[in-house]
Design a protein around this motif. Sequence first.
Motif, PDB file in Angstrom:
ATOM      1  N   SER A 171    -107.187 -42.565 -38.053  1.00 44.33           N
ATOM      2  CA  SER A 171    -107.431 -43.537 -36.985  1.00 44.33           C
ATOM      3  C   SER A 171    -106.264 -44.496 -36.854  1.00 44.33           C
ATOM      4  CB  SER A 171    -108.704 -44.328 -37.284  1.00 44.33           C
ATOM      5  OG  SER A 171    -109.823 -43.483 -37.311  1.00 44.33           O
ATOM      6  N   ARG A 172    -106.108 -45.031 -35.660  1.00 44.13           N
ATOM      7  CA  ARG A 172    -105.102 -46.071 -35.446  1.00 44.13           C
ATOM      8  C   ARG A 172    -105.628 -47.045 -34.410  1.00 44.13           C
ATOM      9  NH1 ARG A 172    -102.828 -41.916 -32.095  1.00 44.13           N
ATOM     10  NH2 ARG A 172    -102.188 -42.680 -30.049  1.00 44.13           N
ATOM     11  N   ALA A 173    -105.152 -48.251 -34.492  1.00 46.58           N
ATOM     12  CA  ALA A 173    -105.561 -49.305 -33.563  1.00 46.58           C
ATOM     13  C   ALA A 173    -104.318 -49.888 -32.903  1.00 46.58           C
ATOM     14  CB  ALA A 173    -106.327 -50.403 -34.293  1.00 46.58           C
ATOM     15  N   VAL A 174    -104.381 -50.065 -31.605  1.00 46.60           N
ATOM     16  CA  VAL A 174    -103.298 -50.680 -30.839  1.00 46.60           C
ATOM     17  C   VAL A 174    -103.836 -51.963 -30.213  1.00 46.60           C
ATOM     18  CG1 VAL A 174    -101.658 -50.424 -28.942  1.00 46.60           C
ATOM     19  CG2 VAL A 174    -102.263 -48.441 -30.347  1.00 46.60           C
ATOM     20  N   VAL A 175    -103.210 -53.084 -30.542  1.00 45.81           N
ATOM     21  CA  VAL A 175    -103.586 -54.373 -29.965  1.00 45.81           C
ATOM     22  C   VAL A 175    -102.613 -54.684 -28.840  1.00 45.81           C
ATOM     23  CG1 VAL A 175    -103.885 -56.831 -30.366  1.00 45.81           C
ATOM     24  CG2 VAL A 175    -104.538 -55.201 -32.144  1.00 45.81           C
ATOM     25  N   CYS A 176    -103.136 -54.866 -27.651  1.00 45.36           N
ATOM     26  CA  CYS A 176    -102.311 -55.162 -26.476  1.00 45.36           C
ATOM     27  C   CYS A 176    -102.725 -56.519 -25.923  1.00 45.36           C
ATOM     28  CB  CYS A 176    -102.482 -54.072 -25.425  1.00 45.36           C
ATOM     29  SG  CYS A 176    -101.492 -54.310 -23.932  1.00 45.36           S
ATOM     30  N   ASP A 177    -101.763 -57.430 -25.820  1.00 43.47           N
ATOM     31  CA  ASP A 177    -102.054 -58.773 -25.313  1.00 43.47           C
ATOM     32  C   ASP A 177    -100.840 -59.246 -24.527  1.00 43.47           C
ATOM     33  OD1 ASP A 177    -104.184 -61.237 -26.521  1.00 43.47           O
ATOM     34  OD2 ASP A 177    -102.574 -61.708 -25.128  1.00 43.47           O
ATOM     35  N   ILE A 178    -101.080 -59.941 -23.431  1.00 43.06           N
ATOM     36  CA  ILE A 178     -99.976 -60.426 -22.611  1.00 43.06           C
ATOM     37  C   ILE A 178     -99.337 -61.671 -23.208  1.00 43.06           C
ATOM     38  CG2 ILE A 178    -101.304 -61.980 -21.113  1.00 43.06           C
ATOM     39  CD1 ILE A 178     -99.665 -60.832 -18.746  1.00 43.06           C
ATOM     40  N   ASN A 179    -100.047 -62.314 -24.135  1.00 40.22           N
ATOM     41  CA  ASN A 179     -99.559 -63.578 -24.689  1.00 40.22           C
ATOM     42  C   ASN A 179     -98.887 -63.361 -26.039  1.00 40.22           C
ATOM     43  OD1 ASN A 179     -99.718 -66.318 -26.085  1.00 40.22           O
ATOM     44  ND2 ASN A 179    -100.445 -66.825 -24.025  1.00 40.22           N
ATOM     45  N   LEU A 183    -100.273 -62.836 -30.167  1.00 37.23           N
ATOM     46  CA  LEU A 183     -99.868 -61.701 -30.998  1.00 37.23           C
ATOM     47  C   LEU A 183     -99.213 -62.166 -32.296  1.00 37.23           C
ATOM     48  CD1 LEU A 183     -98.460 -59.217 -28.333  1.00 37.23           C
ATOM     49  CD2 LEU A 183    -100.529 -58.948 -29.691  1.00 37.23           C
ATOM     50  N   LYS A 184     -98.479 -63.262 -32.230  1.00 38.79           N
ATOM     51  CA  LYS A 184     -97.858 -63.800 -33.447  1.00 38.79           C
ATOM     52  C   LYS A 184     -98.922 -64.169 -34.476  1.00 38.79           C
ATOM     53  CE  LYS A 184     -93.626 -65.768 -31.422  1.00 38.79           C
ATOM     54  NZ  LYS A 184     -92.904 -67.045 -31.119  1.00 38.79           N
ATOM     55  N   VAL A 241     -98.577 -54.727 -29.189  1.00 36.31           N
ATOM     56  CA  VAL A 241     -97.854 -54.468 -27.945  1.00 36.31           C
ATOM     57  C   VAL A 241     -98.098 -55.593 -26.945  1.00 36.31           C
ATOM     58  CG1 VAL A 241     -97.501 -52.835 -26.049  1.00 36.31           C
ATOM     59  CG2 VAL A 241     -98.167 -51.990 -28.309  1.00 36.31           C
ATOM     60  N   VAL A 242     -97.033 -56.119 -26.375  1.00 41.36           N
ATOM     61  CA  VAL A 242     -97.153 -57.084 -25.284  1.00 41.36           C
ATOM     62  C   VAL A 242     -97.362 -56.312 -23.986  1.00 41.36           C
ATOM     63  CG1 VAL A 242     -96.021 -58.909 -23.973  1.00 41.36           C
ATOM     64  CG2 VAL A 242     -95.692 -58.771 -26.448  1.00 41.36           C
ATOM     65  N   GLY A 243     -98.468 -56.575 -23.317  1.00 43.63           N
ATOM     66  CA  GLY A 243     -98.755 -55.844 -22.088  1.00 43.63           C
ATOM     67  C   GLY A 243     -99.825 -56.536 -21.263  1.00 43.63           C
ATOM     68  N   ASP A 244     -99.807 -56.239 -19.975  1.00 49.39           N
ATOM     69  CA  ASP A 244    -100.743 -56.819 -19.008  1.00 49.39           C
ATOM     70  C   ASP A 244    -101.934 -55.886 -18.842  1.00 49.39           C
ATOM     71  OD1 ASP A 244    -102.070 -57.944 -16.885  1.00 49.39           O
ATOM     72  OD2 ASP A 244    -100.298 -58.178 -15.621  1.00 49.39           O
ATOM     73  N   GLY A 245    -103.143 -56.424 -18.957  1.00 48.67           N
ATOM     74  CA  GLY A 245    -104.342 -55.611 -18.811  1.00 48.67           C
ATOM     75  C   GLY A 245    -104.482 -54.985 -17.443  1.00 48.67           C
TER      76      GLY A 245
END
Length: 372
Positions: A171-179, A183-184, A241-245
């Motif tokens: 399994s792997r998890a990817v956290v994507c947030d624009i802020n 993320l820090k 990952v920095v990204g826009d939903g």
Amino acid sequence: MSRAVKMAAPVSLLVGRVLRRTSAAGELRLSTRCWAPPSCRSFSDEVAEKNTHFGFETVPEAEKAKKVYKVFENVAQKYDLMNDAMSLGIHRLWKDALLHAMHPQPGACLLDVAGGTGDIAFRFLEYVASQKERQARRTAHSMRTPSWQDISDKYSGNEEEEGEKRRLRESRAVVCDINKEMLKVGKEKARHTGVSAGFSDKEQNSRFHQSQQIVQFLNKQSSQRPSHLPPPCFTVGVSWVVGDGEELPFDDQQFDIYTIAFGIRNVTHVELALQEALRVLKPGGRFMCLEFSKVTNPVLARLYDAYSFQVIPVLGEVIAGDWKSYQYLVESIRKFPAQEEFKEMMEDAGFSCVHYHNLTGGVVSLHSGFKL
């Protein structure tokens, strides 16, 4: 009389020429400007000035994302502490309920959007680890008396092949947030905990090598990513990952599970976020959304409103030194669609088997749907 007629003819011709020139000039002007009242605007102006809500405030759509970014940039460092204070720790139970409803199995791939602090991703890895240990105990119990086939597989090398297959199914998890500030905080928590979820060093190293495969996949997207966004960052077990939903930086059909906890109400175009969730999910994949909703009990609703507007902003000022951000968070909850309306939005986006479950009397609702 004849002289008057003769003089009138040239005059009428002159007037006709003047009128034609005026008409032609008017036609030219109409192609470049609007000859309507001052309130007349072009379609592009109307689109550019389309408004949305920012809490109870009405703002241009282009400004909402910036304002929301600023809110979470301000609250990032105190985010987890304020969650505990505002919910009296109940938010942990809500997130645990999400994982139990999800019931992920080893090999599942999770995308957690707006999950900067990593709460859902960490729980996901821990839950999968517990499932893996349970399966291992069952296997060990069934293997107390190995069959001739088991012994043959062990000596013929088939066991190594099965081990390789299991490794590829990790399994792997990817956290994507624009802020980036959120993320820090999540990456800092990951460094403190190791994101090991009880795994041995050998297993952690294996997961690190697997994360490099995700790096290669995401690096393919780098040419399409806006220049102001930093490259993805990876720690053991979780990708950051920095990204826009509304415009996720992933290819189609990449994830088994998509989660977004207490984040979708901050998106400018909720319908676009839902469409993106459907796009990146594999066929059979599941969308799960944990969000504040409409309280169903009238008495509880009055108490909840009083607590929200009179206590939470004060806590924000005392603990985080930020009244306005938490005033917005309270207001944004009231602007989010009710349970049935959001269910319809999910169905309109293309999800099937859509349902929701109220938690704490509707203070929070857990929404679920599948991509079929």
